[in-house]
Design a protein around this motif. Structure first.
Motif, short mmCIF file in Angstrom:
data_model
loop_
_atom_site.label_atom_id
_atom_site.label_comp_id
_atom_site.label_asym_id
_atom_site.label_seq_id
_atom_site.Cartn_x
_atom_site.Cartn_y
_atom_site.Cartn_z
N SER A 374 -35.16 95.92 -16.26
CA SER A 374 -35.35 95.43 -17.63
C SER A 374 -34.08 94.87 -18.28
O SER A 374 -33.78 95.15 -19.43
N GLY A 375 -33.32 94.09 -17.51
CA GLY A 375 -32.17 93.41 -18.09
C GLY A 375 -30.86 94.15 -17.97
O GLY A 375 -29.80 93.62 -18.32
N LEU A 376 -30.87 95.38 -17.50
CA LEU A 376 -29.62 96.12 -17.28
C LEU A 376 -28.90 95.56 -16.06
O LEU A 376 -29.53 95.07 -15.11
N THR A 377 -27.58 95.64 -16.06
CA THR A 377 -26.78 95.12 -14.95
C THR A 377 -26.62 96.22 -13.91
O THR A 377 -25.82 97.16 -14.11
N CYS A 378 -27.35 96.12 -12.82
CA CYS A 378 -27.42 97.23 -11.86
C CYS A 378 -27.07 96.81 -10.44
O CYS A 378 -27.22 95.64 -10.06
N GLY A 379 -26.64 97.79 -9.67
CA GLY A 379 -26.50 97.67 -8.24
C GLY A 379 -27.27 98.80 -7.61
O GLY A 379 -27.35 99.90 -8.18
N ALA A 380 -27.84 98.58 -6.43
CA ALA A 380 -28.69 99.63 -5.85
C ALA A 380 -28.86 99.43 -4.35
O ALA A 380 -28.50 98.39 -3.80
N LYS A 381 -29.43 100.47 -3.73
CA LYS A 381 -29.81 100.40 -2.30
C LYS A 381 -31.02 101.30 -2.09
O LYS A 381 -31.07 102.42 -2.60
N THR A 382 -31.99 100.78 -1.38
CA THR A 382 -33.16 101.58 -1.01
C THR A 382 -32.98 102.14 0.40
O THR A 382 -32.12 101.70 1.16
N GLY A 383 -33.82 103.08 0.74
CA GLY A 383 -33.79 103.66 2.08
C GLY A 383 -35.15 104.20 2.45
O GLY A 383 -35.92 104.64 1.58
N THR A 384 -35.45 104.15 3.73
CA THR A 384 -36.69 104.72 4.27
C THR A 384 -36.30 105.58 5.46
O THR A 384 -35.86 105.06 6.48
#
Length: 443
Positions: A374-384
């Motif tokens: 929602s417009g926030l400045t983010c960094g991320a990583k998913t995992g399975t």
């Protein structure tokens, strides 16, 4: 004369022993009196005199009305905060009604429980949590098991800490769900899957590699001396680190791990806290596992993509993301309001943190989509993470927001959730955005 002297010596020894014993008793009474008074078998406490437990906004999460202990009126808030607030059975280590029992009942080291409530200002406890956020996040799990934590990496304040399964403290079932006494955020470890590629990337950066110049060749699978390592999305072709990370190329990070070697992978895993235990308002997190000292080349390759025997704790992974967002260091998390600032923990140098910010930010902006937050400045990583035994894989999402007013880091894991983007992603979105709103965000 000799006999009199002997008796005098014995008397002096006995007197000294008595004084010493009395001193030890007094010392232990002063230092451990509250702990003794808080034992479950102590009958001096009664519900009608217990203090109030508030969330960060002054919302009452638990209070005494007459002889009854009453919790928040909203079911999801009660259940979502149960592991941090209510535990009438005294089986949950993180429950404040257990940990702060003596304080809630007005215990005084000098007067015991005899101080009138009107004169005792220490009966109430305030948490850093938002009850509303925890309730929304618990609902988002939809009956699945797992954990979610969001905290402010500049202050250490935990905004959301939810563990599932849980139960209603207002209507405790006769047989609570299996695993509901564990706070999975701090007391459980999970196979990480591809979120471990964060650590493998840090290892590459700190080994001196110019990661911007690195190139990997992915044909969809590769033999590393055992079970072939495969990419879930098929062949990626010739790719660099940004594409390898964002599209979670198993071939690239298996190659990276074998190139780095056992010593480097072991060293970075320990440095970034995988095998350590951290304090969360005095509660120790469960240490994870990373051991490639006797790993084959194939096992080393799998460790680089978060499989092999790798195990991580959700809070530790959130702290690692907080350190990345904060230039390499983060505050020790707290969920009970404190007058002192939590200590700072350093995970990596500034240059490494900034490069990881670029890579993780690229992943959200160019692969997951900024709309997710929602417009926030983010960094991320998913995992399975494959867990075996014919079970569905665990789904992960970890990351951070580095907007100045909303310095938040998060970790979400959904047991048997399948692909992390689809299982943990929606929960992470709700948890981060709602936590930012608890700090004033209007997006």
């Amino acid at each position: 004369m000799k006999r009199t002297l002997q008796r005098s010596i014995v008397s002096l020894i006995l007197a000294a022993a008595f004084v010493l014993g009395l001193g030890v008793l007094c010392f232990r009474y002063i230092t451990q009196g509250a702990s003794w008074a808080a034992k479950p078998y102590n009958q001096h406490q009664s519900p009608e005199v217990a203090g109030v437990i508030y969330d960060r906004n002054g919302v009452v999460l638990a209070q005494s009305l007459g002889e009854e202990r009453v919790f928040h009126e909203d079911y999801n808030v009660r259940v979502g905060t149960m592991h941090c607030v209510a535990d009438e059975s005294f089986n949950i280590a993180t429950a404040v009604q257990n940990r702060k029992r003596a304080m809630l009942h007005g215990y005084s080291g000098l007067l015991g429980y005899s101080l009138p409530k009107e004169l005792n200002s220490s009966r109430d406890v305030t948490l850093t949590l938002s009850g509303e956020v925890c309730g929304k996040v618990y609902e988002a799990f939809g009956g699945k098991k797992g954990a979610c934590v969001v905290y402010n990496y500049k202050t250490g304040e935990v905004i959301c800490m939810v563990s599932a399964p849980s139960f209603d403290p207002q209507n405790v079932p006769e047989n609570p769900p299996d695993g509901s006494y564990y706070n999975n955020v701090v007391s459980t470890t999970y196979a990480p899957g591809s979120i471990y590629k964060i650590l493998t990337t840090v290892a590459l950066i700190e080994s001196g590699e110019d990661v911007d110049e690195l190139r990997f060749s992915c044909e969809g699978e590769r033999d590393f001396g055992g079970d072939d390592v495969r990419c879930m999305d098929g062949a990626h072709g010739e790719i660099g680190i940004y594409t390898a990370f964002s599209q979670s190329c198993n071939i690239a990070f298996s190659e990276a791990a074998t190139k780095l070697g056992r010593e480097n992978m072991q060293s970075i895993s320990e440095k970034l806290g995988v095998t350590k235990s951290f304090s969360v308002s005095g509660i120790k997190t469960k240490a994870g596992n990373f051991d490639v000292s006797e790993a084959t080349d194939n096992e080393l390759a799998w460790s680089g993509v978060g499989q092999h025997t790798n195990m991580v704790n959700p809070m530790q992974m959130a702290m690692l993301c907080g350190a990345i967002a904060n230039g390499g260091s983060t505050r020790e998390p707290i969920y009970i309001e404190s007058s002192t600032s939590p200590s700072s923990i350093k995970f990596m140098n500034n240059e490494t943190a900034y490069k990881m910010q670029d890579i993780m930010r690229y992943t959200v902006g160019n692969y997951y989509g900024d709309y997710m937050f929602s417009g926030l400045t983010c960094g991320a990583k998913t995992g399975t993470a494959e867990v075996g035994e014919d079970k569905e894989a665990n789904g992960w999402m970890v990351g951070y927001c580095n907007d100045e007013d909303y310095p938040l880091a998060f970790a979400v894991v959904v047991e048997e959730g399948g692909l992390g983007y689809y299982s943990a992603g929606p929960i992470a979105s709700i948890a981060l955005v709602e936590s930012a709103r608890a700090l004033g965000y209007e997006g």
